[in-house]
Motif scaffolding. Sequence first.
Motif, PDB file in Angstrom:
ATOM      1  N   SER A  69      20.741   9.860 -29.628  1.00 39.26           N
ATOM      2  CA  SER A  69      21.200  10.865 -30.595  1.00 39.26           C
ATOM      3  C   SER A  69      22.465  10.326 -31.244  1.00 39.26           C
ATOM      4  O   SER A  69      23.260   9.647 -30.597  1.00 39.26           O
ATOM      5  CB  SER A  69      21.522  12.191 -29.903  1.00 39.26           C
ATOM      6  OG  SER A  69      20.393  12.705 -29.277  1.00 39.26           O
ATOM      7  N   LEU A  70      22.646  10.669 -32.506  1.00 39.45           N
ATOM      8  CA  LEU A  70      23.787  10.144 -33.264  1.00 39.45           C
ATOM      9  C   LEU A  70      24.484  11.256 -34.028  1.00 39.45           C
ATOM     10  O   LEU A  70      23.904  12.304 -34.299  1.00 39.45           O
ATOM     11  CB  LEU A  70      23.302   9.091 -34.274  1.00 39.45           C
ATOM     12  CG  LEU A  70      22.488   7.930 -33.725  1.00 39.45           C
ATOM     13  CD1 LEU A  70      21.818   7.183 -34.856  1.00 39.45           C
ATOM     14  CD2 LEU A  70      23.366   7.000 -32.927  1.00 39.45           C
ATOM     15  N   LYS A  71      25.726  10.994 -34.371  1.00 33.08           N
ATOM     16  CA  LYS A  71      26.474  11.834 -35.317  1.00 33.08           C
ATOM     17  C   LYS A  71      27.043  10.864 -36.344  1.00 33.08           C
ATOM     18  O   LYS A  71      27.661   9.866 -35.994  1.00 33.08           O
ATOM     19  CB  LYS A  71      27.601  12.599 -34.626  1.00 33.08           C
ATOM     20  CG  LYS A  71      28.323  13.547 -35.590  1.00 33.08           C
ATOM     21  CD  LYS A  71      29.372  14.388 -34.906  1.00 33.08           C
ATOM     22  CE  LYS A  71      28.909  15.666 -34.351  1.00 33.08           C
ATOM     23  NZ  LYS A  71      28.488  16.710 -35.259  1.00 33.08           N
ATOM     24  N   VAL A  72      26.797  11.168 -37.617  1.00 30.03           N
ATOM     25  CA  VAL A  72      27.236  10.294 -38.700  1.00 30.03           C
ATOM     26  C   VAL A  72      28.345  11.002 -39.469  1.00 30.03           C
ATOM     27  O   VAL A  72      28.138  12.097 -39.995  1.00 30.03           O
ATOM     28  CB  VAL A  72      26.060   9.941 -39.643  1.00 30.03           C
ATOM     29  CG1 VAL A  72      26.531   9.018 -40.754  1.00 30.03           C
ATOM     30  CG2 VAL A  72      24.917   9.312 -38.860  1.00 30.03           C
ATOM     31  N   GLN A  73      29.506  10.373 -39.503  1.00 32.80           N
ATOM     32  CA  GLN A  73      30.667  10.931 -40.211  1.00 32.80           C
ATOM     33  C   GLN A  73      30.747  10.324 -41.605  1.00 32.80           C
ATOM     34  O   GLN A  73      30.768   9.111 -41.762  1.00 32.80           O
ATOM     35  CB  GLN A  73      31.951  10.626 -39.444  1.00 32.80           C
ATOM     36  CG  GLN A  73      33.202  11.091 -40.151  1.00 32.80           C
ATOM     37  CD  GLN A  73      34.464  10.572 -39.491  1.00 32.80           C
ATOM     38  OE1 GLN A  73      34.447  10.133 -38.353  1.00 32.80           O
ATOM     39  NE2 GLN A  73      35.562  10.616 -40.212  1.00 32.80           N
ATOM     40  N   THR A  74      30.787  11.201 -42.623  1.00 34.94           N
ATOM     41  CA  THR A  74      30.925  10.746 -44.006  1.00 34.94           C
ATOM     42  C   THR A  74      32.361  11.007 -44.467  1.00 34.94           C
ATOM     43  O   THR A  74      33.158  11.603 -43.747  1.00 34.94           O
ATOM     44  CB  THR A  74      29.929  11.489 -44.926  1.00 34.94           C
ATOM     45  OG1 THR A  74      30.242  12.884 -44.917  1.00 34.94           O
ATOM     46  CG2 THR A  74      28.500  11.271 -44.477  1.00 34.94           C
ATOM     47  N   ASP A  75      32.654  10.581 -45.692  1.00 30.97           N
ATOM     48  CA  ASP A  75      34.016  10.743 -46.191  1.00 30.97           C
ATOM     49  C   ASP A  75      34.258  12.080 -46.880  1.00 30.97           C
ATOM     50  O   ASP A  75      35.403  12.399 -47.194  1.00 30.97           O
ATOM     51  CB  ASP A  75      34.399   9.585 -47.116  1.00 30.97           C
ATOM     52  CG  ASP A  75      33.509   9.474 -48.339  1.00 30.97           C
ATOM     53  OD1 ASP A  75      32.441  10.114 -48.365  1.00 30.97           O
ATOM     54  OD2 ASP A  75      33.881   8.730 -49.269  1.00 30.97           O
ATOM     55  N   LEU A 119      23.989   0.263 -38.625  1.00 27.49           N
ATOM     56  CA  LEU A 119      23.531   1.544 -39.174  1.00 27.49           C
ATOM     57  C   LEU A 119      24.417   1.999 -40.322  1.00 27.49           C
ATOM     58  O   LEU A 119      23.924   2.453 -41.357  1.00 27.49           O
ATOM     59  CB  LEU A 119      23.509   2.618 -38.088  1.00 27.49           C
ATOM     60  CG  LEU A 119      22.414   2.525 -37.042  1.00 27.49           C
ATOM     61  CD1 LEU A 119      22.540   3.679 -36.057  1.00 27.49           C
ATOM     62  CD2 LEU A 119      21.039   2.495 -37.658  1.00 27.49           C
ATOM     63  N   LYS A 120      25.722   1.891 -40.128  1.00 32.53           N
ATOM     64  CA  LYS A 120      26.673   2.312 -41.172  1.00 32.53           C
ATOM     65  C   LYS A 120      26.399   1.563 -42.476  1.00 32.53           C
ATOM     66  O   LYS A 120      26.310   2.165 -43.548  1.00 32.53           O
ATOM     67  CB  LYS A 120      28.098   2.054 -40.684  1.00 32.53           C
ATOM     68  CG  LYS A 120      29.169   2.377 -41.691  1.00 32.53           C
ATOM     69  CD  LYS A 120      30.541   2.059 -41.133  1.00 32.53           C
ATOM     70  CE  LYS A 120      31.586   2.156 -42.204  1.00 32.53           C
ATOM     71  NZ  LYS A 120      32.912   1.758 -41.747  1.00 32.53           N
ATOM     72  N   GLU A 125      23.971   1.921 -48.002  1.00 28.34           N
ATOM     73  CA  GLU A 125      23.174   1.405 -49.113  1.00 28.34           C
ATOM     74  C   GLU A 125      22.336   2.509 -49.760  1.00 28.34           C
ATOM     75  O   GLU A 125      22.006   2.424 -50.937  1.00 28.34           O
ATOM     76  CB  GLU A 125      22.260   0.275 -48.618  1.00 28.34           C
ATOM     77  CG  GLU A 125      23.015  -0.981 -48.245  1.00 28.34           C
ATOM     78  CD  GLU A 125      22.139  -2.029 -47.572  1.00 28.34           C
ATOM     79  OE1 GLU A 125      20.903  -1.841 -47.487  1.00 28.34           O
ATOM     80  OE2 GLU A 125      22.704  -3.040 -47.127  1.00 28.34           O
ATOM     81  N   LEU A 126      22.003   3.546 -48.987  1.00 29.08           N
ATOM     82  CA  LEU A 126      21.229   4.675 -49.514  1.00 29.08           C
ATOM     83  C   LEU A 126      22.075   5.663 -50.305  1.00 29.08           C
ATOM     84  O   LEU A 126      21.581   6.317 -51.218  1.00 29.08           O
ATOM     85  CB  LEU A 126      20.618   5.488 -48.362  1.00 29.08           C
ATOM     86  CG  LEU A 126      19.539   4.902 -47.503  1.00 29.08           C
ATOM     87  CD1 LEU A 126      19.221   5.869 -46.376  1.00 29.08           C
ATOM     88  CD2 LEU A 126      18.307   4.635 -48.330  1.00 29.08           C
ATOM     89  N   GLU A 131      30.399   7.982 -48.815  1.00 28.35           N
ATOM     90  CA  GLU A 131      29.971   6.912 -47.918  1.00 28.35           C
ATOM     91  C   GLU A 131      30.141   7.312 -46.467  1.00 28.35           C
ATOM     92  O   GLU A 131      30.882   8.236 -46.145  1.00 28.35           O
ATOM     93  CB  GLU A 131      30.734   5.624 -48.197  1.00 28.35           C
ATOM     94  CG  GLU A 131      32.199   5.682 -47.886  1.00 28.35           C
ATOM     95  CD  GLU A 131      32.898   4.348 -48.101  1.00 28.35           C
ATOM     96  OE1 GLU A 131      33.975   4.176 -47.522  1.00 28.35           O
ATOM     97  OE2 GLU A 131      32.372   3.490 -48.838  1.00 28.35           O
ATOM     98  N   VAL A 132      29.464   6.571 -45.602  1.00 32.65           N
ATOM     99  CA  VAL A 132      29.558   6.786 -44.163  1.00 32.65           C
ATOM    100  C   VAL A 132      30.843   6.126 -43.663  1.00 32.65           C
ATOM    101  O   VAL A 132      31.117   4.967 -43.974  1.00 32.65           O
ATOM    102  CB  VAL A 132      28.330   6.185 -43.445  1.00 32.65           C
ATOM    103  CG1 VAL A 132      28.508   6.223 -41.935  1.00 32.65           C
ATOM    104  CG2 VAL A 132      27.072   6.914 -43.863  1.00 32.65           C
TER     105      VAL A 132
END
Length: 143
Positions: A69-75, A119-120, A125-126, A131-132
């Motif tokens: 499981s992941l958590k992705v932090q964006t700006d 991953l970042k 790129e997407l 951004e991440v």
Amino acid sequence: MKSKNRLLTIMLIILVSITLVGVIAVLIIFQLNKGEEETGPTIDEIVESSVDIPEITTNLAANKFIRISLKVQTDNPKAAEELMKRDFQVKNIVITELSEMTPEDLEGKQGKANFQSSLKTKINELMDEGEVQQVYITSYIIQ
């Protein structure tokens, strides 16, 4: 003559002391301001601009399984909103990356850091909006 030299010495000592105190005061002020500028986002701001990637179970390259499981932090929150819409693409990236990895590739801090960095880069790129900033592993089991 002797009193003039003594008076001049005292004045020089006072002048040097005042200058030294002034320089120390300026340095302290710059250090305090520097500390304030470097404060990052608050935890509430981080949570607001983060997206949970629910548990994914997939194969690794060495006939092992991983649950992660992941958590992705964006700006910013708008980037988090975009990331939620792209969740299927993010899951695809995670599964694709993991399918090329062995359990040894994920060992230790460095292995996990390499995976998170990969991953970042690929998720960024997407992204169209923002951004991440960071990818966090919130749970992780290899079987």
